[in-house]
Write a protein that holds these residues in place. Structure first.
Motif, PDB file in Angstrom:
ATOM      1  N   LYS A 122       0.944  -1.180  -0.110  1.00  0.00           N
ATOM      2  CA  LYS A 122       0.095   0.151   0.000  1.00  0.00           C
ATOM      3  C   LYS A 122       0.946   1.261   0.121  1.00  0.00           C
ATOM      4  O   LYS A 122       1.889   1.235   0.573  1.00  0.00           O
ATOM      5  CB  LYS A 122      -1.042   0.220   1.125  1.00  0.00           C
ATOM      6  CG  LYS A 122      -1.941  -1.117   1.275  1.00  0.00           C
ATOM      7  CD  LYS A 122      -2.704  -0.830   2.561  1.00  0.00           C
ATOM      8  CE  LYS A 122      -3.640  -1.967   2.632  1.00  0.00           C
ATOM      9  NZ  LYS A 122      -4.619  -2.009   3.781  1.00  0.00           N
ATOM     10  N   ASN A 123       0.394   2.267  -0.521  1.00  0.00           N
ATOM     11  CA  ASN A 123       0.946   3.485  -0.525  1.00  0.00           C
ATOM     12  C   ASN A 123       2.210   3.665  -1.007  1.00  0.00           C
ATOM     13  O   ASN A 123       3.170   4.389  -0.688  1.00  0.00           O
ATOM     14  CB  ASN A 123       1.108   4.033   0.913  1.00  0.00           C
ATOM     15  CG  ASN A 123      -0.081   4.373   1.772  1.00  0.00           C
ATOM     16  OD1 ASN A 123      -1.276   4.620   0.967  1.00  0.00           O
ATOM     17  ND2 ASN A 123      -0.074   3.866   2.857  1.00  0.00           N
ATOM     18  N   LEU A 157       9.176   2.800  -3.350  1.00  0.00           N
ATOM     19  CA  LEU A 157       9.797   1.424  -3.170  1.00  0.00           C
ATOM     20  C   LEU A 157      11.049   1.214  -2.871  1.00  0.00           C
ATOM     21  O   LEU A 157      11.300   0.239  -2.073  1.00  0.00           O
ATOM     22  CB  LEU A 157      10.015   0.920  -4.841  1.00  0.00           C
ATOM     23  CG  LEU A 157       8.408   0.828  -5.524  1.00  0.00           C
ATOM     24  CD1 LEU A 157       8.784   0.337  -6.909  1.00  0.00           C
ATOM     25  CD2 LEU A 157       7.894  -0.644  -4.955  1.00  0.00           C
ATOM     26  N   LYS A 158      11.941   2.046  -2.931  1.00  0.00           N
ATOM     27  CA  LYS A 158      13.470   2.196  -2.717  1.00  0.00           C
ATOM     28  C   LYS A 158      13.509   2.325  -1.017  1.00  0.00           C
ATOM     29  O   LYS A 158      14.055   1.475  -0.109  1.00  0.00           O
ATOM     30  CB  LYS A 158      14.203   3.316  -3.011  1.00  0.00           C
ATOM     31  CG  LYS A 158      14.542   2.956  -4.428  1.00  0.00           C
ATOM     32  CD  LYS A 158      15.413   4.333  -5.037  1.00  0.00           C
ATOM     33  CE  LYS A 158      16.886   4.539  -4.278  1.00  0.00           C
ATOM     34  NZ  LYS A 158      17.422   5.512  -4.898  1.00  0.00           N
ATOM     35  N   ASN A 159      12.580   3.054  -0.337  1.00  0.00           N
ATOM     36  CA  ASN A 159      12.419   3.033   1.186  1.00  0.00           C
ATOM     37  C   ASN A 159      11.937   1.851   1.609  1.00  0.00           C
ATOM     38  O   ASN A 159      12.576   1.381   2.587  1.00  0.00           O
ATOM     39  CB  ASN A 159      11.489   4.337   1.442  1.00  0.00           C
ATOM     40  CG  ASN A 159      11.995   5.671   0.944  1.00  0.00           C
ATOM     41  OD1 ASN A 159      13.127   5.804   1.134  1.00  0.00           O
ATOM     42  ND2 ASN A 159      11.193   6.630   0.702  1.00  0.00           N
ATOM     43  N   VAL A 160      10.916   1.112   1.044  1.00  0.00           N
ATOM     44  CA  VAL A 160      10.474  -0.235   1.492  1.00  0.00           C
ATOM     45  C   VAL A 160      11.525  -1.062   1.399  1.00  0.00           C
ATOM     46  O   VAL A 160      11.888  -1.838   2.321  1.00  0.00           O
ATOM     47  CB  VAL A 160       9.356  -0.767   0.787  1.00  0.00           C
ATOM     48  CG1 VAL A 160       9.010  -2.057   1.146  1.00  0.00           C
ATOM     49  CG2 VAL A 160       7.994   0.343   1.005  1.00  0.00           C
ATOM     50  N   ALA A 161      12.414  -1.133   0.269  1.00  0.00           N
ATOM     51  CA  ALA A 161      13.211  -2.056   0.249  1.00  0.00           C
ATOM     52  C   ALA A 161      14.492  -2.025   1.162  1.00  0.00           C
ATOM     53  O   ALA A 161      15.159  -2.778   1.841  1.00  0.00           O
ATOM     54  CB  ALA A 161      14.025  -2.185  -1.290  1.00  0.00           C
ATOM     55  N   GLN A 162      14.876  -0.701   1.585  1.00  0.00           N
ATOM     56  CA  GLN A 162      15.759  -0.290   2.163  1.00  0.00           C
ATOM     57  C   GLN A 162      15.257  -0.811   3.854  1.00  0.00           C
ATOM     58  O   GLN A 162      16.351  -1.370   4.485  1.00  0.00           O
ATOM     59  CB  GLN A 162      16.018   1.285   2.457  1.00  0.00           C
ATOM     60  CG  GLN A 162      17.320   1.343   3.048  1.00  0.00           C
ATOM     61  CD  GLN A 162      17.872   2.796   2.780  1.00  0.00           C
ATOM     62  OE1 GLN A 162      17.039   3.794   2.495  1.00  0.00           O
ATOM     63  NE2 GLN A 162      18.879   3.384   2.907  1.00  0.00           N
TER      64      GLN A 162
END
Length: 146
Positions: free
Chosen positions: A2-3, A10-15
């Motif tokens: 979500k969001n 996407l980079k923030n989630v992966a990090q």
């Protein structure tokens, strides 16, 4: 997921989810990263124009790709050590390509064999693994897991 609205999201989630050394491998380039930054700069210039109220009833994104009809004019390209980011990353990518009707190409840096495609694998889906000993003369991959 979500969001997720852009690549930065996407980079923030992966990090947050991926071990640091694997994230840094995926989000970097070689040497002084000139190509990485040039690509980033080039892609930042691309703008999508929103068009609403357009009749899309008879539109199709399907195209011929290496003599095979595909649902979208794109392919899942080799991602180099995809399995480093997700345990079965290449297998899941191959399954998604099959589901959505787009070609899948297996990296020479793959962590799994070319046996990841289903029985319906076709030449378009196997074209970059042609040198694999598991590819038959017609391009189909043998012994694939389902």
């Amino acid at each position: 997921m979500k969001n997720i609205f852009n690549i930065e999201d996407l980079k923030n989630v992966a990090q947050k989810r991926v071990p640091k050394m694997f994230y840094e491998y995926a989000d970097s380039g070689s040497w002084n990263q000139e190509t990485y930054f040039a690509n980033q700069n080039d892609f930042s210039k691309i703008k999508f124009r929103q068009r609403v109220g357009i009749d899309i009833e008879n539109r199709s994104l399907s195209k011929k790709f290496m003599g095979t009809e595909v649902s979208l004019p794109l392919a899942l390209a080799p991602t180099g050590l995809c399995g480093m980011q997700h345990r079965d990353g290449e297998i899941l990518a191959a399954q998604a390509s099959e589901e959505f009707g787009v070609p899948f190409t297996l990296s020479t840096m793959s962590i799994c064999s070319c046996l990841i495609r289903g029985e319906n694998a076709d030449v378009a889906g196997a074209h970059l693994v042609a040198r694999c000993p598991c590819a038959s003369a017609d391009g189909r991959l043998c012994g694939a897991r389902g």
